[in-house]
Design an enzyme around this catalytic site. Structure first.
Site, mmCIF file in Angstrom:
data_model
loop_
_atom_site.group_PDB
_atom_site.id
_atom_site.type_symbol
_atom_site.label_atom_id
_atom_site.label_comp_id
_atom_site.label_asym_id
_atom_site.label_seq_id
_atom_site.Cartn_x
_atom_site.Cartn_y
_atom_site.Cartn_z
ATOM 1 N N GLY A 120 42.622 0.600 64.353
ATOM 2 C CA GLY A 120 43.215 -0.479 65.130
ATOM 3 C C GLY A 120 43.283 -1.759 64.318
ATOM 4 O O GLY A 120 43.345 -1.737 63.083
ATOM 5 N N SER A 121 43.214 -2.886 64.996
ATOM 6 C CA SER A 121 43.518 -4.169 64.350
ATOM 7 C C SER A 121 42.463 -4.665 63.379
ATOM 8 O O SER A 121 42.692 -5.661 62.683
ATOM 9 C CB SER A 121 43.782 -5.237 65.414
ATOM 10 O OG SER A 121 44.982 -4.933 66.108
ATOM 11 N N THR A 122 41.287 -4.027 63.296
ATOM 12 C CA THR A 122 40.349 -4.430 62.246
ATOM 13 C C THR A 122 40.942 -4.153 60.865
ATOM 14 O O THR A 122 40.543 -4.775 59.878
ATOM 15 C CB THR A 122 38.999 -3.701 62.390
ATOM 16 O OG1 THR A 122 39.232 -2.293 62.435
ATOM 17 C CG2 THR A 122 38.276 -4.133 63.663
ATOM 18 N N MET A 123 41.917 -3.251 60.800
ATOM 19 C CA MET A 123 42.589 -2.947 59.535
ATOM 20 C C MET A 123 43.377 -4.160 59.026
ATOM 21 O O MET A 123 43.625 -4.298 57.821
ATOM 22 C CB MET A 123 43.523 -1.757 59.728
ATOM 23 C CG MET A 123 44.130 -1.222 58.450
ATOM 24 S SD MET A 123 42.878 -0.405 57.442
ATOM 25 C CE MET A 123 43.908 0.323 56.170
#
Length: 729
Positions: free
Chosen positions: A315-318
């Site tokens: 998800g958006s931690t990438m």
């Protein structure tokens, strides 16, 4: 007479020959034994030695596992096996019986101290033709206190055999890291031995395994040492001691917080890691479901260490690493703008971001815009350069952490849609430990540190046989880039529009990124429903000189209508991070106040000049009215003014309703206060809908209904496009 005498001579001669032959055979046999030392295929010297040689076992202990301060995580402790002597012949004094005299009474009293029914105990005590009996699992691994209580009963024939058992004093405590042991029969010797079955207990079996010693001596038939004979002692060898990087205090903080979240939100999974970004040392690692290594309770719920044995869409931690790559290449300008909605008709933003808005890339980071990061990766960086950074950050291969069964990432980068979605954490799957390793580069001024969990191994003579040193796994970015990225990530937590607001910790600057990853179903399509996500946060503190980094992921929590995924995740991150920093004596930062100034009184001033003055100071101005003279304002004069805050100026003339989509409730209340509207907010977070259309003339007393949603609560469940679905088919 002659014939009779002749017959007797023949008989005597025959006997002489027979006895002579027997003597010859015996003499030959004697000489054979004398020279060969063997009889019946068996060496007589060995037989004699076996008969007279006695052995006594000297027990050794399995190696202990310690935390980084030397506190015990796993160790061998004495235990006892209950034994009942049934053979009456062992009793020589009827006044002092050595066998079980009264089975009924004995069974009744033992049933109160071991986990076995009285009837089953009695059945064992009444077995015929047995010297002794034991009581299975119920009679093994008894503690010293239980042994003492049974001994006080003075039950004839009841005795104990001393053993040892593996003891885990902390219960559920990094259980999938530590593992557990079982007692198994050695195939070669037929004797029981302790074998590690999971985690470090299994992979370090050769280091932890003990080797019993023995005393060898020659004795007479009664077991007494023969004259002029000496004992031969083979000393026992205890297993090696393993000291970990795990910190008992920090691990306990983590376990307690996970217990609370498990109880309140009942998620399917929790994964959590706390690490030192400067060395790569893992201070804490835990998960739910977990198990108690002593009782094995909960073990069947999950056998894997989820932090290293499972990869999934981050998800958006990438986006942290997409951002870092762009900053390193000089391709990220926080003030450049893009249009929200969808990227080239494909991947789209969540519904917390209104379509068609023109926002800066910094705001795109704060709001977690998929479109913004697709643009950064594909247009600013370029797909080839972005792919290089995926390798530099170590997402292609396992980290090499000293734990068993680690898997690597699965980077999907063949089709255009895969390249786009990887930029914001979909499609490509990586492990939590890979994210921790990559995040050390952001926190450690560009140097990416290999994670490790075994600090040192010490043998029974106190010699260090292994001493792990910090190892740089790469340097994907410069120190200057790392500092800039930390500054940008701090705004995710501090900005009014940031998705990381729940992760603010009093006294410490936090930098990090939220994540809300969709979960592919069995049919290849993403699951639907507000609970069907992996909610996560990748954060560090203190921001300027990070001492700790943390990754928390929670899969499919049961969220009440008033709660979001960030509420669950921050319930772990915030207390663990704050308590750990205080425990490590990391002093709170002198956190600068967000207030840059006090707003002055603009009453009777000219609207244009007031707007210009405020905007030049970094504030956003919203005008209510079409006149030139200011008659009201919000915030009121002398109020603290937060940098970037909206300032509402009321001028003369009719008031028209502004477009408030994406506004916080605080800013909506400013408008309602100045225009004297009857405000009715629904939900929490940011404005998604408003009942009065933008541009409509409003007057005092009008109803103003706004519907608010948080970004986590409003992620769209749209199909991206046919090509994207095929990625997961």
């Amino acid at each position: 007479m002659y014939i009779k005498k002749k017959s007797m001579n023949y008989g005597a001669a025959g006997l002489f020959i027979l006895f002579g032959l027997l003597f010859f055979i015996l003499a030959c046999r004697f000489l054979y034994i004398q020279f060969t030392g063997e009889a019946g295929g068996e060496m007589l010297a060995a037989r004699a030695e076996m008969k007279h040689t006695k052995y006594r076992t000297l027990e050794a202990s399995r190696g202990s596992i310690l935390d980084n301060q030397g506190e015990v995580i796993a160790e061998d402790t004495p235990s006892y096996t209950l034994v009942a002597i049934l053979d009456e012949d062992i009793t020589t004094d009827q006044n002092n019986p050595k066998h079980v005299v009264d089975p009924e009474m004995t069974a009744e009293k033992l049933s109160k101290y071991i986990d076995m029914d009285q009837e089953e105990i009695l059945e064992r005590l009444q077995k015929d033709h047995l010297f002794q009996v034991e009581f299975g699992i119920a009679g093994r691994n008894l503690s010293h206190s239980t042994k003492v209580k049974i001994e006080k009963l003075h039950l004839p024939g009841i005795t104990f055999r001393r053993d040892s058992k593996r003891f885990y004093p902390n219960g559920v405590f990094a259980s999938h890291v530590i593992g557990y042991v079982e007692t198994k029969e050695d195939e070669k010797t037929g004797k029981e031995k302790t074998v590690g079955m999971l985690g470090l207990e299994k992979t370090l079996q050769s280091q932890l395994e003990e080797r019993n010693g023995k005393v060898i001596y020659e004795s007479d038939r009664w077991g007494f040492l023969l004259p002029n004979k000496k004992e031969k002692v083979i000393p026992p060898k205890n297993g090696n001691t393993v000291q970990l990087t795990i910190d008992k205090k920090i691990q306990t903080f983590l376990e307690d917080s996970m217990n609370q979240v498990q109880k309140e939100y009942k998620p399917k999974k929790i994964i959590a890691i706390v690490a030192n970004p400067k060395t790569g040392q893992i201070y804490a690692m835990g998960q739910r479901p977990s198990f108690d290594p002593t009782t094995r309770k909960g073990l069947n719920d999950n056998w894997k260490n989820l932090a290293i044995e499972e990869n999934f869409e981050p998800g958006s931690t990438m986006k942290v690493f997409t951002l870092a790559a762009a900053v390193e290449e000089g391709k990220f300008n926080p003030n450049d703008t893009f249009i929200t909605g969808s990227y080239k008709g494909g991947p789209s933003d969540h519904s917390g971001i209104k379509r068609g808005m023109k926002i800066t890339f910094l705001e795109g980071l704060q709001r977690s815009s998929n479109v913004g990061f697709a643009t950064i990766a594909m247009e600013k960086l370029g797909e080839k350069k972005f792919r290089e950074y995926l390798t530099k950050f170590g997402f292609e291969k396992p980290t090499g952490i000293d734990l068993p069964n680690e898997v690597g990432g699965k980077i999907l980068y063949r089709y255009p849609i895969e390249k786009i979605t990887t930029a914001f954490g979909q499609g490509t799957a990586i492990t939590p430990i890979q994210q921790i390793q990559a995040f050390t580069a952001i926190a450690n001024n560009g140097k990416m540190m290999k994670p490790y969990i075994i600090e040192k191994i010490i043998d029974s003579n106190q010699n260090v046989v292994k001493d792990t040193k910090p190892e740089v796994a790469g340097q994907p970015i410069s120190a200057e880039t790392a500092k800039k990225v930390r500054d940008y990530l701090e705004t995710v937590v501090t900005s009014e529009k940031g998705t990381g607001k729940p992760y603010q910790i009093e006294g410490y600057k936090v930098a990090g990124k939220t994540g809300t990853a969709q979960i592919p179903g069995e049919d290849g399509r993403y699951l639907k429903g507000r609970n069907n996500y992996v909610f996560s946060f990748l954060g560090m503190a203190p921001k300027d000189d990070p001492q700790l980094i943390m990754y928390i992921a929670i899969q499919q929590p049961e969220l009440p209508e008033t709660k979001t995924g960030s509420d669950a995740v921050s319930s772990i991150f915030n207390p663990v991070m704050k308590n750990s920093l205080q425990y490590l004596n990391i002093k709170p930062s002198n956190v600068e106040s967000k207030t840059s100034s006090r707003i002055k009184d603009f009453s009777d001033g000219r609207a244009e000049s007031a707007k210009k003055e405020l905007e030049s100071s970094g504030y956003e101005v919203v005008m209510l009215g079409n006149g030139n003279r200011i008659i009201d304002q919000s915030p009121k004069p002398e109020s603290d003014l937060i940098k970037g805050e909206k300032v509402i100026l009321r001028t003369e003339g009719d008031i028209t309703m502004p477009n408030m989509e994406g506004w916080s409730l605080r800013d909506v209340m400013k408008v309602a206060q100045i225009a004297k509207l009857d405000l009715n907010p629904v939900g929490s977070g940011y404005v998604e809908k408003q009942n009065v259309k933008p541009g409509s003339v409003i007057k005092e007393g009008d109803y103003c209904i706004v519907q608010l949603k948080t970004p986590e609560d409003s992620i769209e469940q749209e199909e991206v496009n046919k090509d994207q679905n095929e990625v997961y088919d």
